[in-house]
Write a protein that holds these residues in place. Structure first.
Motif, PDB file in Angstrom:
ATOM      1  N   ARG A   1       0.841  -1.208   0.000  1.00 52.97           N
ATOM      2  CA  ARG A   1       0.000   0.000   0.000  1.00 52.97           C
ATOM      3  C   ARG A   1       0.872   1.253   0.000  1.00 52.97           C
ATOM      4  NH1 ARG A   1      -5.495   0.481   1.316  1.00 52.97           N
ATOM      5  NH2 ARG A   1      -5.769  -1.694   1.902  1.00 52.97           N
TER       6      ARG A   1
ATOM      7  N   CYS B   1       3.017   1.004  -4.556  1.00 51.85           N
ATOM      8  CA  CYS B   1       2.324  -0.045  -5.326  1.00 51.85           C
ATOM      9  C   CYS B   1       2.496   0.211  -6.815  1.00 51.85           C
ATOM     10  CB  CYS B   1       0.847  -0.008  -4.936  1.00 51.85           C
ATOM     11  SG  CYS B   1      -0.125  -1.241  -5.803  1.00 51.85           S
TER      12      CYS B   1
ATOM     13  N   THR C   1       0.141   3.938  -6.395  1.00 48.10           N
ATOM     14  CA  THR C   1       0.090   4.105  -4.923  1.00 48.10           C
ATOM     15  C   THR C   1      -0.968   5.134  -4.520  1.00 48.10           C
ATOM     16  OG1 THR C   1       2.464   3.692  -4.980  1.00 48.10           O
ATOM     17  CG2 THR C   1       1.529   4.459  -2.879  1.00 48.10           C
TER      18      THR C   1
ATOM     19  N   LEU D   1      -4.724   4.264  -5.277  1.00 53.54           N
ATOM     20  CA  LEU D   1      -5.396   3.164  -4.572  1.00 53.54           C
ATOM     21  C   LEU D   1      -6.735   3.577  -3.940  1.00 53.54           C
ATOM     22  CD1 LEU D   1      -2.419   1.281  -2.864  1.00 53.54           C
ATOM     23  CD2 LEU D   1      -3.959   0.370  -4.609  1.00 53.54           C
TER      24      LEU D   1
ATOM     25  N   HIS E   1      -9.558   4.220  -6.465  1.00 57.72           N
ATOM     26  CA  HIS E   1      -9.966   3.224  -7.456  1.00 57.72           C
ATOM     27  C   HIS E   1     -11.416   2.802  -7.220  1.00 57.72           C
ATOM     28  CE1 HIS E   1      -9.849  -0.997  -9.234  1.00 57.72           C
ATOM     29  NE2 HIS E   1      -9.811  -0.150 -10.244  1.00 57.72           N
TER      30      HIS E   1
ATOM     31  N   PRO F   1      -9.283  -0.632  -3.379  1.00 54.02           N
ATOM     32  CA  PRO F   1      -7.834  -0.881  -3.404  1.00 54.02           C
ATOM     33  C   PRO F   1      -7.488  -2.376  -3.429  1.00 54.02           C
ATOM     34  CG  PRO F   1      -8.533  -0.102  -1.238  1.00 54.02           C
ATOM     35  CD  PRO F   1      -9.729  -0.050  -2.116  1.00 54.02           C
ATOM     36  N   LYS F   2      -8.399  -3.195  -2.924  1.00 51.16           N
ATOM     37  CA  LYS F   2      -8.097  -4.627  -2.718  1.00 51.16           C
ATOM     38  C   LYS F   2      -7.637  -5.310  -4.010  1.00 51.16           C
ATOM     39  CE  LYS F   2     -11.247  -7.642  -1.266  1.00 51.16           C
ATOM     40  NZ  LYS F   2     -12.484  -8.125  -0.636  1.00 51.16           N
TER      41      LYS F   2
ATOM     42  N   ILE G   1      -6.392  -4.091  -6.642  1.00 51.50           N
ATOM     43  CA  ILE G   1      -5.076  -3.646  -7.159  1.00 51.50           C
ATOM     44  C   ILE G   1      -3.970  -4.242  -6.297  1.00 51.50           C
ATOM     45  CG2 ILE G   1      -3.585  -1.664  -7.593  1.00 51.50           C
ATOM     46  CD1 ILE G   1      -5.989   0.017  -8.172  1.00 51.50           C
ATOM     47  N   LEU G   2      -4.176  -4.219  -4.997  1.00 48.29           N
ATOM     48  CA  LEU G   2      -3.134  -4.737  -4.088  1.00 48.29           C
ATOM     49  C   LEU G   2      -2.886  -6.228  -4.339  1.00 48.29           C
ATOM     50  CD1 LEU G   2      -4.081  -2.735  -0.872  1.00 48.29           C
ATOM     51  CD2 LEU G   2      -1.937  -2.562  -2.192  1.00 48.29           C
TER      52      LEU G   2
ATOM     53  N   ALA H   1      -0.202  -6.103  -6.681  1.00 44.75           N
ATOM     54  CA  ALA H   1       0.895  -5.138  -6.401  1.00 44.75           C
ATOM     55  C   ALA H   1       2.233  -5.810  -6.707  1.00 44.75           C
ATOM     56  CB  ALA H   1       0.843  -4.735  -4.935  1.00 44.75           C
TER      57      ALA H   1
ATOM     58  N   ASN I   1     -14.604   5.745  -1.210  1.00 47.73           N
ATOM     59  CA  ASN I   1     -14.439   4.305  -1.311  1.00 47.73           C
ATOM     60  C   ASN I   1     -15.809   3.648  -1.406  1.00 47.73           C
ATOM     61  OD1 ASN I   1     -12.522   2.566  -1.668  1.00 47.73           O
ATOM     62  ND2 ASN I   1     -11.528   2.861   0.305  1.00 47.73           N
TER      63      ASN I   1
END
Ligand SMILES: Cc1cc2c(cc1C)[n+](S(=O)(=O)[O-])c1c(=O)[nH]c(=O)nc-1n2C[C@H](O)[C@H](O)[C@H](O)COP(=O)(O)O
Length: 501
Positions: free
Chosen positions: A22, A25, A37, A40, A43, A47-48, A50-51, A54, A301
């Motif tokens: 995080r 990224c 980064t 995130l 998005h 973020p999940k 994308i992570l 990562a 979010n």
């Protein structure tokens, strides 16, 4: 990364892999690296997802949801890190999808295209051969899917009063929609995420529409970029734009002006989705953390556990109202149609607001469950317009559950200009690609010719309300014959192999 021979030295997989958190990224998309980064929290897909990628190659997950120009459009250039030497990137062993093997086996024995005799056949085959997430997204309706089923069942409550002894040697079912001459009174309606069903996405529908001289409505939430879909059209081919209005009106204005500049011939503003409906099949599929191509700049979010629908719609403006219509009329010369009108009072208000048409629609049953079918609303609307002498002031379209040419004919007898068709072309595309879309459209043309002949009408103009009996239309309690004949016919063919006796 400039070496002394000014050739950019490509990044390596190891360079990217260092940025796998995080705090820092980096991801690889189509062989290029991006620092996401700061993006995130913004998005729309959360973020999940994308992570999860990562420090790795995220192309495969990215591809079906995001048009290729998404990063250029929405990620600051300073975060574009340059080319990656893909030979140095470790191949991710993909988690084995237990159903994938069974799906491949079903694909190996699926019926050949010529065995599809009607639009429901494509649904029957697609249900068996599509990826689970794609089938879930396309086939789901909101809540208990009552409206989704009612959309087609409603057509079963309309009966014909055919003429006889009419010369029907020559049949011409061509017509005009918003001034464009089309071969047959249907258009390909806007349905999001075309690449879920076919790796080429919406451009397949563009090519099918061209071949049959029908209009394609380009979705805001297409997997392909708007320009890719416009570029896939041939000179003279007409397309419309379906618009989800963004909270950020500057973005919406840019999209509308660009569409007009590119030659779009109609702006269909979706008005039945201030929030996308709750589609539980979609929510159950593994979509709970996938991203999306949306114009969300608010960074809020969004709850990811709502499946693809919610993930890709956080930018839509729920404050959109009648007071915005004059602004739309001021920013474009394209005819403006309200898509998703569901009662006669709003059709009359649309005429007074000066728009050019409405689509009587409940979004394929994917929005408000227990909204009535478009065809039932049509039967209420046209007499009210005729009573005021307004039937020529706007064009009235219907969509939802259109699966047979008789459905098209019923809508036109009641006064619709044309109908929109969604899922059948998605299923045809997903199961058979362009040949599937081509066959689906041809089947409708063949059915149209036969049924016009049998109802005793040789042109669209001859279709009129006396040719249908709609007395049963508003009876929702009647159980309707199952229209899923096609859904079972292939089971033995592509179900589990019969055990040897
Ligand atoms: C099947 C389907 C329909 C979608 C659709 C996606 C799918 C997979 N999506 S959605 O992701 O938001 O729900 C859109 C969309 O982007 N915009 C829109 O105006 N209508 C959308 N619709 C509704 C569509 O334009 C028609 O109203 C509906 O498909 C007509 O019903 P049939 O599918 O039964 O023909």
């Amino acid at each position: 990364h400039k070496s002394n021979d000014t050739q950019a030295v490509k990044l390596t997989g190891a360079d990217i892999a260092k940025h796998d958190s995080r705090d820092s990224c980096w991801v690889i998309i189509h062989g290029r690296a991006y620092d996401v980064t700061e993006f995130l929290p913004e998005h729309p897909g959360g973020p999940k997802i994308i992570l999860k990628y990562a420090g790795k190659d995220a192309t495969e997950e990215f591809e079906p949801i995001h048009p290729p120009d998404t990063l250029d459009k929405y990620l600051d250039k300073s975060k574009h890190l340059g080319e990656v030497d893909m030979g140095t990137v470790e191949k991710e062993e993909k988690e084995e999808d237990p159903d994938e093997k069974a799906r491949q086996e079903r694909m190996a024995v699926m019926p050949i295209l010529e065995q599809c005799y009607n639009l429901m056949d494509f649904e029957a085959v697609a249900r068996k051969v599509m990826k689970k997430t794609a089938w879930a997204y396309y086939s789901s309706g909101a809540d208990d899917e009552i409206t989704m089923r009612e959309n087609h069942s409603a057509y079963h409550k309309i009966w014909f009063r055919p003429n006889i002894l009419v010369d029907v040697e020559k049949i011409d079912f061509s017509t005009k929609m918003l001034g464009t001459k089309v071969d047959i009174p249907f258009y390909v309606t806007a349905t999001a995420l075309g690449k879920l069903g076919h790796h080429e996405g919406e451009v397949i529908l563009t090519r099918g529409a061209k071949k049959h001289n029908v209009i394609q409505m380009i979705p805001t939430l297409a997997s392909c970029s708007f320009d890719e879909i416009m570029d896939a059209a041939e000179p003279g081919q007409v397309q419309w734009l379906q618009l989800y209005v963004n909270k950020d009106r500057d973005i919406t204005k840019r999209i509308v002006e660009h569409a007009e500049k590119r030659g779009c011939k109609g702006l269909f503003i979706t008005v039945d989705a201030p929030q996308l409906g709750r589609r539980e099949k979609d929510m159950r599929s593994k979509f709970d953390d996938v991203g999306s191509n949306v114009q969300n700049t608010s960074g809020d979010n969004v709850d990811r556990s709502q499946g693809a629908a919610r993930a890709i719609s956080s930018f839509i403006d729920p404050s959109l109202s009648w007071k915005d219509i004059p602004w739309f009329l001021s920013i474009t010369k394209m005819p403006i149609i309200l898509k998703g009108v569901q009662r006669v009072e709003d059709v009359l208000r649309a005429v007074e607001a000066g728009v050019h048409g409405v689509v009587l629609s409940n979004h394929g049953g994917r929005q408000l469950d227990f909204a009535r079918s478009g065809i039932e609303v049509l039967a209420e609307v046209m007499p009210a317009l005729r009573e005021r002498g307004w039937e020529k002031k706007i064009e009235v379209f219907v969509d939802g559950g259109v699966r047979r040419a008789t459905d098209i004919i019923k809508a036109l007898c009641l006064g619709a200009t044309g109908v929109g068709i969604g899922r059948p072309f998605l299923y045809a595309m997903s199961a058979y690609g362009l040949p599937g879309v081509d066959r689906a459209m041809q089947l409708l043309k063949d059915e149209m010719e036969m049924n016009m002949r049998l109802i005793g009408a040789s042109t669209i103009e001859e279709l009129n309300p006396t040719m249908v009996d709609t007395r049963g239309l508003s009876m929702h309690s009647a159980t309707v014959p199952s229209d899923t004949l096609g859904l079972n016919v292939y089971d033995p063919l592509i179900g589990p192999k019969e055990k040897a006796k």
